[in-house]
Design a protein around this motif. Structure first.
Motif, PDB file in Angstrom:
ATOM      1  N   UNK A 185    -114.471 -52.531 -15.243  1.00 36.26           N
ATOM      2  CA  UNK A 185    -113.731 -51.282 -15.407  1.00 36.26           C
ATOM      3  C   UNK A 185    -112.248 -51.595 -15.595  1.00 36.26           C
ATOM      4  N   UNK A 186    -111.378 -51.243 -14.643  1.00 35.17           N
ATOM      5  CA  UNK A 186    -109.933 -51.486 -14.792  1.00 35.17           C
ATOM      6  C   UNK A 186    -109.469 -52.722 -14.036  1.00 35.17           C
ATOM      7  N   UNK A 187    -110.400 -53.574 -13.645  1.00 33.15           N
ATOM      8  CA  UNK A 187    -110.093 -54.767 -12.858  1.00 33.15           C
ATOM      9  C   UNK A 187    -110.460 -56.001 -13.673  1.00 33.15           C
ATOM     10  N   UNK A 188    -109.567 -57.009 -13.660  1.00 38.04           N
ATOM     11  CA  UNK A 188    -109.870 -58.266 -14.331  1.00 38.04           C
ATOM     12  C   UNK A 188    -109.858 -59.393 -13.306  1.00 38.04           C
ATOM     13  N   UNK A 189    -110.894 -60.204 -13.318  1.00 37.33           N
ATOM     14  CA  UNK A 189    -111.045 -61.293 -12.361  1.00 37.33           C
ATOM     15  C   UNK A 189    -110.183 -62.471 -12.785  1.00 37.33           C
ATOM     16  N   UNK A 190    -109.364 -62.978 -11.851  1.00 36.92           N
ATOM     17  CA  UNK A 190    -108.591 -64.201 -12.091  1.00 36.92           C
ATOM     18  C   UNK A 190    -109.428 -65.386 -11.636  1.00 36.92           C
ATOM     19  N   UNK A 191    -109.896 -65.361 -10.395  1.00 39.85           N
ATOM     20  CA  UNK A 191    -110.758 -66.392  -9.825  1.00 39.85           C
ATOM     21  C   UNK A 191    -111.642 -65.759  -8.769  1.00 39.85           C
ATOM     22  N   UNK A 192    -112.792 -66.348  -8.507  1.00 38.32           N
ATOM     23  CA  UNK A 192    -113.693 -65.880  -7.456  1.00 38.32           C
ATOM     24  C   UNK A 192    -114.462 -67.058  -6.888  1.00 38.32           C
ATOM     25  N   UNK A 193    -114.773 -66.961  -5.589  1.00 38.14           N
ATOM     26  CA  UNK A 193    -115.576 -67.982  -4.925  1.00 38.14           C
ATOM     27  C   UNK A 193    -116.665 -67.304  -4.108  1.00 38.14           C
ATOM     28  N   UNK A 194    -117.775 -68.010  -3.928  1.00 41.00           N
ATOM     29  CA  UNK A 194    -118.879 -67.507  -3.113  1.00 41.00           C
ATOM     30  C   UNK A 194    -118.569 -67.734  -1.641  1.00 41.00           C
ATOM     31  N   UNK A 195    -118.975 -66.783  -0.812  1.00 40.86           N
ATOM     32  CA  UNK A 195    -118.881 -66.912   0.640  1.00 40.86           C
ATOM     33  C   UNK A 195    -120.242 -66.576   1.229  1.00 40.86           C
ATOM     34  N   UNK A 196    -120.378 -66.745   2.535  1.00 40.65           N
ATOM     35  CA  UNK A 196    -121.647 -66.435   3.196  1.00 40.65           C
ATOM     36  C   UNK A 196    -122.000 -64.954   3.070  1.00 40.65           C
ATOM     37  N   UNK A 197    -120.986 -64.091   3.011  1.00 45.92           N
ATOM     38  CA  UNK A 197    -121.205 -62.647   2.937  1.00 45.92           C
ATOM     39  C   UNK A 197    -121.271 -62.117   1.509  1.00 45.92           C
ATOM     40  N   UNK A 198    -120.861 -62.879   0.520  1.00 51.26           N
ATOM     41  CA  UNK A 198    -120.831 -62.420  -0.869  1.00 51.26           C
ATOM     42  C   UNK A 198    -119.848 -63.232  -1.682  1.00 51.26           C
ATOM     43  N   UNK A 199    -118.628 -62.671  -1.882  1.00 49.63           N
ATOM     44  CA  UNK A 199    -117.602 -63.400  -2.622  1.00 49.63           C
ATOM     45  C   UNK A 199    -116.220 -62.916  -2.231  1.00 49.63           C
ATOM     46  N   UNK A 200    -115.238 -63.743  -2.534  1.00 49.37           N
ATOM     47  CA  UNK A 200    -113.820 -63.393  -2.426  1.00 49.37           C
ATOM     48  C   UNK A 200    -113.220 -63.654  -3.790  1.00 49.37           C
ATOM     49  N   UNK A 201    -112.280 -62.793  -4.199  1.00 49.86           N
ATOM     50  CA  UNK A 201    -111.722 -62.929  -5.533  1.00 49.86           C
ATOM     51  C   UNK A 201    -110.263 -62.518  -5.573  1.00 49.86           C
ATOM     52  N   UNK A 202    -109.554 -63.076  -6.526  1.00 46.56           N
ATOM     53  CA  UNK A 202    -108.229 -62.611  -6.893  1.00 46.56           C
ATOM     54  C   UNK A 202    -108.390 -61.851  -8.188  1.00 46.56           C
ATOM     55  N   UNK A 203    -107.875 -60.631  -8.211  1.00 48.48           N
ATOM     56  CA  UNK A 203    -108.025 -59.772  -9.370  1.00 48.48           C
ATOM     57  C   UNK A 203    -106.687 -59.177  -9.769  1.00 48.48           C
ATOM     58  N   UNK A 204    -106.537 -58.840 -11.018  1.00 46.34           N
ATOM     59  CA  UNK A 204    -105.373 -58.087 -11.483  1.00 46.34           C
ATOM     60  C   UNK A 204    -105.850 -56.654 -11.675  1.00 46.34           C
ATOM     61  N   UNK A 205    -105.197 -55.755 -10.929  1.00 45.61           N
ATOM     62  CA  UNK A 205    -105.602 -54.349 -10.957  1.00 45.61           C
ATOM     63  C   UNK A 205    -104.420 -53.460 -10.620  1.00 45.61           C
TER      64      UNK A 205
END
Length: 90
Positions: free
Chosen positions: A67-87
């Motif tokens: 949608x209006x979010x662009x992913x810069x980087x993302x990593x997997x975690x035990x609960x799902x993921x963490x990401x840096x986004x431009x929004x």
């Protein structure tokens, strides 16, 4: 964060908040086109910034647009993921 081939040349320096982390200097002249970006920054608020988010489900790939979010980087975690986004802040 880091830039990979999928995200190369997709973000403005102020979107990644480089000016707040010493990554660029508006007084010195660090990159081509900086004068235009500096005018935008000082005269009008940039529309999108770097944000930290976490989520569940599949890890999005760098450069993906959701949608209006662009992913810069993302990593997997035990609960799902963490990401840096431009929004947008909202």
């Amino acid at each position: 964060y880091w830039i990979v081939s999928a995200t190369q040349a997709q973000f403005q320096p102020q979107e990644l908040r480089l000016h707040q982390r010493g990554g660029m200097d508006y007084d010195k002249g660090c990159y081509l086109g900086q004068e235009v970006i500096a005018r935008i920054y000082f005269k009008a608020a940039p529309k999108a910034f770097l944000h930290y988010v976490s989520g569940i489900g599949d890890v999005p790939a760098a450069g993906d647009k959701l949608e209006k979010i662009q992913i810069v980087n993302a990593i997997a975690t035990a609960e799902g993921f963490e990401a840096l986004v431009v929004a947008r802040p909202e």
